[in-house]
Design an enzyme around this catalytic site. Structure first.
Site, short mmCIF file in Angstrom:
data_model
loop_
_atom_site.label_atom_id
_atom_site.label_comp_id
_atom_site.label_asym_id
_atom_site.label_seq_id
_atom_site.Cartn_x
_atom_site.Cartn_y
_atom_site.Cartn_z
N PHE A 127 38.65 24.24 -17.39
CA PHE A 127 37.30 24.08 -16.85
C PHE A 127 36.39 23.40 -17.89
CE2 PHE A 127 33.07 25.62 -15.57
CZ PHE A 127 33.08 25.21 -14.23
N ASP A 199 41.74 31.59 -19.74
CA ASP A 199 40.58 31.80 -18.86
C ASP A 199 41.14 32.24 -17.50
OD1 ASP A 199 38.47 31.58 -17.06
OD2 ASP A 199 37.58 29.84 -18.06
N TYR A 224 31.71 37.19 -11.49
CA TYR A 224 31.05 36.95 -10.19
C TYR A 224 31.94 36.30 -9.14
CZ TYR A 224 30.27 32.53 -12.72
OH TYR A 224 30.43 31.40 -13.47
N LYS A 225 33.16 35.89 -9.50
CA LYS A 225 34.02 35.24 -8.50
C LYS A 225 34.77 36.31 -7.72
CE LYS A 225 34.64 31.16 -11.47
NZ LYS A 225 33.89 30.12 -10.79
N ARG A 373 38.06 23.33 -1.14
CA ARG A 373 38.71 24.55 -1.62
C ARG A 373 38.35 25.71 -0.72
NH1 ARG A 373 36.66 25.18 -7.65
NH2 ARG A 373 34.72 25.33 -6.48
C1 LIG Z 1 37.44 28.58 -14.96
C2 LIG Z 1 35.98 28.77 -15.21
N1 LIG Z 1 35.56 29.17 -16.43
C3 LIG Z 1 34.25 29.33 -16.70
C4 LIG Z 1 33.28 29.11 -15.74
C5 LIG Z 1 31.82 29.23 -16.08
O1 LIG Z 1 31.51 30.50 -16.51
P1 LIG Z 1 30.03 30.93 -16.98
O2 LIG Z 1 29.06 30.13 -16.18
O3 LIG Z 1 30.00 32.41 -16.68
O4 LIG Z 1 29.90 30.67 -18.40
C6 LIG Z 1 33.67 28.71 -14.46
C7 LIG Z 1 32.65 28.50 -13.42
O5 LIG Z 1 32.89 28.17 -12.29
C8 LIG Z 1 35.05 28.54 -14.19
O6 LIG Z 1 35.46 28.13 -12.98
#
Ligand SMILES: Cc1ncc(COP(=O)(O)O)c(C=O)c1O
Length: 412
Positions: A127, A199, A224-225, A373
């Protein structure tokens, strides 16, 4: 034999998790939310919990809340409630900060803990925030790592060498949903004395994760997901106990001190993963997350994963059966072990199609240039929901409605 609505209803009738749907607040309109990869559903207990938090705790206790409530216990308590979803031991998962901050803390800690090598190995399916954190380390750290961002999975597999200090990956790709074989990567990394940082944002709460059994070193993920921590809810981090005492955390805050309220001048790190807690926890957000944690504690992860697999299989089969001849192509691997939490598919008009779907009450998401998605939350989605969502998609594609001018401006 073609799948029909009745078949989906039969699957619902046999679903051992069907009782959990009522633990989440249903939307008022007949919207089907397929965005668990972006934001999970709200536990039905949240409004009452927040109301009593405001009146009984904030108004009536104020600062005494630190002593008379569970505000300070939540980071560890919620961590323990979700630990079984990722094969983590009790006390090794801490809920704190956001994922980016946790990535920074943990990647830096892993960098300080490295055995050898000078490179952080990753790939461009990681990401963007993960990649930025690594680049920031290269830019800012006094002893900076080299960052190797591979353009493909094959390139990454060919790039393991004695220079590799850390292998740093998103377990499931945020676009295609393709998943890494975690056990294999950990094994290959350890064979060259490298550490792994995962991650899990698109995995935990949807697909099997076994950090302990697969011998990972570090992990972080979004709350939150799939985990339904709520908008802006706290993230989590996990440290393999063998690394828990490697050194001081990246951010030495009072919540990671051995004796928080001693107000000591000298920093003494807490033992275990708890040392990576930084400052005051996000109390209100954690009250919301604790409603979801209560549910997660009751969920048998084997049932959860089996339902997610069945929902994913059904989604792919229906997309092909109903929309395959209308320009839809599945992007996510068929092989179950290579799949993350969402099913990705493409269509030449994906952006406008996604807008037309929103108007028809199906909330998925769009990623440039042409992917859609569907994120699958097993606790609150029924098989019939999938049938209904794909039927609405078929109608949009058959009628060509998505080509209407009003769908050409695409939202995020
Ligand atoms: C794989 C992944 N890591 C990190 C994040 C972002 O995390 P945060 O905004 O809590 O830092 C996302 C956001 O969609 C994500 O999909």
């Amino acid at each position: 034999m073609a799948i029909d609505r009745t078949h989906c209803q039969q699957l619902d009738a046999q679903d051992p998790l069907s009782g959990f749907k009522a633990r989440f607040q249903p939307p008022q309109k007949h919207t089907i939310f397929l965005d668990a990869n972006s934001m999970g559903a709200m536990p039905a207990a949240v409004p009452d919990r927040l109301a009593s938090f405001c009146t009984d705790e904030w108004v009536e206790l104020r600062r005494q809340g630190w002593n008379h409530t569970e505000w300070l216990d939540r980071p560890r308590q919620i961590g323990d409630a979700i630990a079984h979803l990722m094969g983590a031991g009790q006390g090794n998962v801490v809920v704190c900060d956001n994922t980016t901050v946790n990535l920074y803390k943990i990647l830096t800690y892993a960098w300080q803990s490295r055995k050898s090598g000078s490179t952080i190995l990753t790939e461009d399916g990681n990401f963007p925030t993960d990649l930025y954190v690594a680049q920031g380390l290269n830019h800012n750290h006094p002893d900076p790592p080299e960052i190797k961002v591979c353009a493909s999975r094959d390139e990454l597999m060919d790039s393991f060498n004695t220079d590799t200090a850390i292998v740093y990956l998103s377990h499931a790709d945020y676009r295609s949903g393709e998943c890494w074989n975690m056990a294999d990567i950990n094994h290959r990394a350890h064979a060259i004395d490298a550490l792994t940082v995962w991650d899990l944002s698109h995995s935990t709460g949807a697909i099997p994760v076994d950090l302990t059994g697969d011998d990972a070193d570090f992990a972080v993920g979004c709350g939150y997901k799939y985990l339904s921590a709520g908008p802006g809810g706290s993230a989590y981090l996990w440290v393999n106990p063998r690394h828990a005492e490697n050194g001081w955390p990246t951010i030495c805050g009072w919540m990671g001190h051995q004796d928080v309220f001693a107000f000591a001048t000298e920093y003494e790190p807490l033992s275990g993963a708890g040392r990576h807690a930084t400052g005051t926890p996000a109390v209100i957000a954690n009250e919301i997350f604790s409603c979801a944690a209560q549910i997660w504690q009751e969920v048998d992860e084997k049932h959860l994963w089996a339902k997610h697999k069945a929902l994913g299989d059904l989604t792919m089969e229906l997309l092909e059966q109903e929309c395959g001849s209308l320009g839809v192509t599945i992007n996510t691997p068929r092989e179950y072990k290579q799949r993350g939490g969402h099913i990705g598919f493409s269509h030449p008009g994906a952006g406008p199609v996604s807008e037309a779907l929103l108007a028809a009450g199906v909330v998925g998401s769009f990623r440039r240039p042409n992917s859609l998605r569907f994120g699958l939350g097993p606790l609150y989605l029924s098989y019939e929901d999938i049938w209904e969502a794909v039927s609405r998609l078929r109608k949009i594609l058959e009628s060509g409605d998505w080509q209407d001018a009003k769908y050409q401006t695409v939202s995020v």
